[in-house]
Each structure stands twice: as structure tokens, then as C-alpha cells.
Design an enzyme around this catalytic site. Structure first.
Site, PDB file in Angstrom:
ATOM      1  N   GLY A 164       0.777  -1.219   0.000  1.00 42.21           N
ATOM      2  CA  GLY A 164       0.000   0.000   0.000  1.00 42.21           C
ATOM      3  C   GLY A 164       0.815   1.277   0.000  1.00 42.21           C
ATOM      4  O   GLY A 164       0.323   2.342   0.373  1.00 42.21           O
ATOM      5  N   GLU A 275       2.259  -8.328  -9.999  1.00 38.02           N
ATOM      6  CA  GLU A 275       2.310  -6.916 -10.352  1.00 38.02           C
ATOM      7  C   GLU A 275       3.679  -6.544 -10.909  1.00 38.02           C
ATOM      8  O   GLU A 275       4.708  -6.968 -10.388  1.00 38.02           O
ATOM      9  CB  GLU A 275       1.960  -6.055  -9.142  1.00 38.02           C
ATOM     10  N   ARG A 291      -4.338 -13.033  -3.236  1.00 38.17           N
ATOM     11  CA  ARG A 291      -5.738 -12.839  -2.860  1.00 38.17           C
ATOM     12  C   ARG A 291      -6.514 -12.288  -4.041  1.00 38.17           C
ATOM     13  O   ARG A 291      -5.957 -12.001  -5.107  1.00 38.17           O
ATOM     14  CB  ARG A 291      -5.825 -11.846  -1.697  1.00 38.17           C
ATOM     15  N   VAL A 294      -9.158  -5.798  -5.574  1.00 39.91           N
ATOM     16  CA  VAL A 294     -10.292  -4.878  -5.661  1.00 39.91           C
ATOM     17  C   VAL A 294     -10.763  -4.758  -7.113  1.00 39.91           C
ATOM     18  O   VAL A 294     -11.957  -4.716  -7.408  1.00 39.91           O
ATOM     19  CB  VAL A 294      -9.898  -3.486  -5.120  1.00 39.91           C
TER      20      VAL A 294
END
Length: 447
Positions: A164, A275, A291, A294
Site C-alpha cells: 500500500g 504486479e 488474494r 479490488v
């Protein structure tokens, strides 16, 4: 297949998982804090259990309460959604010890990819291209200076246990490096309880490209193409799209198969996202999220594949229901994250929604758990919904998105909808000419 699944989350993702379970004929258990007693997923679930007071630490992150809720209701599995305990290997271990399935990868894979240093080493061993940087954690400032001199400035100091955007600092000169190291370590210790950091080459104008994967833990794994998540503020994604305006079919197929082959070699199970930073035609691995993301709906819109269905099926012991040849890409999709925030200052805006109307029509999807009269609590993430649109091509998709943003009504609180109305009309967005620094530069110029 499971007969009952407990959803260890809240908000739009809890409702998203609940819908998938119902379509599969699985009973659902909603958990909630006292602040979420009137939440939509609580209203629609077959059963619900209050697991604590408003603080996430005492409710959604309280593992004993979640295990007790499983035992009380007879839930056979837990779907963690994203955030909270979704990448907590200890939680997966505890569920396993109690005979409860975790809808996600193995605890070993969660641990491996949760450590950014080990994740990078694993990527190298699997043939995934990585950003030049230190081989492991940086123990001393002298070592940091040596590595920085080797790879060249600017460099990025990153928390080993980070995420994050926390524990990330840029150093453009040797003089800035020691300051960046001290600040990154302090921030990492505060946020993650681990002050370990490592160094990477700082790329000046990259795009953020991620590859969605699915595996069944039995040697089968596929990719579902890429998402472009380059529009970010403070390393938080704001707008995502699939497919990326920056990639052609050859680049897409090559990086997708590289990643899928790596997941097959790992015997990875469940949904995951690898990523990358992408600059000058080259991909550089930065992390893997073990996971559901979003932004998974944009991938579902262009493939027609329900990622949550596959997660649940694989967790129940089934193999993947499709092969790579079954994956076909159709059109273009864009997702806007609608947050309860001031669109200029980005300050949270909790409160009661007085009017709520979502757009509709062909190719339009709104994932949200709020409703007219709903009171948005101040204790959690500010995301209140996601607007996802699909078109036959990117031009049609942008036209549809513009129309939907004009239809979207959320009164009583501030939201980021006005920001997206500005972005959809910007020439750089229309051209797809942006990188991970574009949005912050735009916001700085607009204030």
C-alpha cells in the site's frame, strides 16, 4: 463443494462473495462489527454473527472470534475477500488446524509472497523479470550506498513486509539515501512491525501492469490477461482498466504465459495477481498479491469468467474448470473506485447517504453495498463502491463511462465521482498516455 461459507469481510467485497456463493448453492454466514449491524451483506446472508465492536482490531481482525463464528454456524470454509486477514498466513494455518478451509492459497505461498525480498528471489528462480536492486535486505547504510552506486540513482527504498505504499521512499542522490533509509525503516516498523528494507532501481515513467492468475494447486494454472492500474494517488489505485492501452497482443501473451508457467511450477492454488512496472517495453516484477484484487471485475468483464466461483471451486478440491485455450478477451473495461472522500482534499467523508442512484444499461456493473439511508461508519476504508463499464473497444468504454458518471447520484456525503468526471474528459486519459506519476502531477496542478 462446500455447503456453507463464512465471509470474513465487509462492504462491497462481502456482498460480491455472498452473491457468488448463492449462485453456487452455498449457504452464507456474514460476520459484522456492531457498527455494521445494518450492512447489506448482513441483511442478505443466511446467517450472521456479531464478532465485536467497531474497531477492526477487535472484530474483523480478531481471529478467535472468526474461528468461533465458524464453529457456531458449522461453516466449512472462510472466504477472506481482500484486506483484513486475506494475506495472513497465521489465520490460514489456524483455520486449517480447526478443519476449516481457507479460500485462498496455501499458508506457505502467502508467507513466501508476503516477504517482498523472498518474493523477488522466487520470481528470479521462476524466470519472471525483476527490477534491478539488492539481492536481499539492506543491513547497513554503507551496503545501501554500494548497491545504489551499482544500479544507479534514483533508487527506491522499500519495506520488505510492505504494501500500500507504506515504507517506500525515493532517494535521488547519495545525500538523500540515508534520510530515505531512516524514514522507510521507521515507517515499516510502525506499519508492519518489521523494519527490514531493500533497494530497487527507481523507474522514472513506468506503467503499473498486473497479471491475473488462477491455479488449482494440482499443477494447473492459467492467466486472465492484464490490468493497467497506473492511475494512482500515494501508491493507491484509483482507476483500473483491462486491457492496457500500452500493450499489444504479443507482449500480452508473452508475459501472461511467463507468469502462468511460474504458477504451474509453484503449484499455486486460487486467485493471485503478479504486479509489474512496465517501461520501454520491459516488465519488472514488484510483488505478488495472494488474494482477490479490488479491481478483479474488469477482468471478469472482458473474459466472462467469474473469479470468485473459481476460487471457491478450487478451495473445495476441484481442478480449474477451464484451460488457457478457453480464455478469450472481449472488448475493454474500466473500473472507477468510488470513495467517501472529498474529491479535492481526499479527506474521508463518513455520514448518512440521503439519496443513492446507480447507473445502468448495457455493459454497466456497480459493485456496492451501500443504499439510500445507509450510515457510512468512520472506522473503515473509504471505498463505498466500484463503477465498472464495458465496451466493444476503449473509445466506446470511455463514452459509456462518461454517461454513467453523470447518472451516478450519491447525496449526503462527499465522493470522488467529480474527480472521475474530470479524468474521463482529459486528453491524456483518452489517449492512454499516462504513467504511475500522472495522477499526482495532475492533482498538484489542479489545486
Amino acid at each position: 463443494m462446500f455447503s456453507k461459507v463464512l465471509i470474513a469481510n465487509r462492504g462491497e467485497i462481502a456482498l460480491r462473495i455472498l452473491r457468488a456463493c448463492k449462485e453456487l448453492g452455498i449457504q452464507t454466514v456474514a460476520v459484522h462489527s456492531t457498527a455494521d449491524a445494518d450492512a447489506m451483506h448482513v441483511r442478505l446472508a443466511d446467517e450472521s454473527v456479531c464478532i465485536g465492536p467497531p474497531s477492526a482490531r477487535d472484530s474483523y481482525l480478531h481471529i478467535p472470534a472468526l474461528v468461533a463464528a465458524c464453529e457456531i454456524t458449522g461453516a466449512e470454509a472462510v472466504h477472506p475477500g481482500y484486506g483484513f486477514l486475506s494475506e495472513n498466513a497465521r489465520f490460514a494455518d489456524i483455520l486449517q488446524a480447526h478443519g476449516i478451509a481457507f479460500v485462498g492459497p496455501s499458508p506457505e505461498h502467502i508467507r513466501l509472497m508476503g516477504d517482498k525480498i523472498e518474493a523477488k528471489r522466487t520470481a528470479v528462480s521462476l524466470g519472471i523479470p525483476v527490477v534491478p536492486g539488492s539481492d536481499g535486505g539492506i543491513e547497513t547504510d554503507a551496503e545501501a550506498h554500494r548497491v545504489a552506486d551499482e544500479i544507479g540513482y534514483p533508487v527506491l527504498v522499500k519495506a520488505a513486509a510492505g504494501g500500500g505504499g507504506r515504507g517506500m521512499k525515493v532517494a535521488r542522490t547519495p545525500a538523500e539515501l540515508e534520510f530515505a533509509l531512516a524514514n522507510a525503516r521507521a515507517e515499516a516498523q510502525s506499519a508492519f512491525g518489521d523494519a527490514s528494507v531493500y533497494l530497487e532501481k527507481y523507474l522514472a515513467t513506468p506503467r503499473h501492469i498486473e497479471i491475473q492468475v488462477l491455479g488449482d494447486g494440482q499443477g494447473n494454472a492459467i492467466h486472465l490477461g492484464e490490468r493497467d492500474c497506473s492511475l494512482q494517488r500515494r501508491h493507491q489505485k484509483v482507476w483500473e482498466e483491462a486491457r492496457s492501452p500500452a500493450l499489444n497482443d504479443d507482449a500480452r501473451a508473452e508475459i501472461g504465459e511467463t507468469v502462468a508457467a511460474a504458477m504451474r511450477k509453484m503449484r499455486y492454488s486460487g486467485a493471485g495477481t503478479i504486479e509489474f512496472l512496465y517501461e520501454n517495453g520491459a516488465f519488472y516484477f514488484i510483488e505478488m498479491n495472494t488474494r482477490l484484487q479490488v479491481e478483479h471485475p474488469v477482468t471478469e468483464m472482458i473474459t466472462g469468467i467469474d473469479i470468485v466461483h473459481e476460487q471457491i471451486r478450487v478451495a473445495s478440491g476441484s481442478t480449474l474448470s477451464l484451460t488457457q485455450d478457453d480464455v478469450q478477451f472481449d472488448g475493454h473495461a474500466i473500473e472507477c473506485r468510488i470513495n467517501a472522500e472529498d474529491p479535492r482534499t481526499f479527506m474521508p467523508s463518513p455520514g448518512r447517504i440521503s439519496h443513492f442512484h446507480t447507473p445502468g444499461g448495457l455493459g454497466v456493473r456497480v459493485d456496492s453495498a451501500v443504499y439510500q439511508g445507509y450510515l457510512i461508519p468512520p472506522y473503515y476504508d473509504s471505498l463505498i463502491g466500484k463503477l465498472i463499464v464495458h465496451g466493444r473497444n476503449r473509445v466506446e468504454c470511455l463514452m459509456r463511462l462518461r454517461r454513467c458518471l453523470d447518472e451516478f447520484v450519491v447525496d449526503g456525503i462527499n465522493t470522488t465521482i467529480p474527480l472521475f468526471r474530470q479524468l474521463v474528459d482529459h486528453p491524456d486519459i483518452a489517449d492512454g498516455s499516462y504513467d504511475i506519476h500522472w495522477l499526482e502531477a495532475y492533482l498538484a496542478e489542479s489545486t
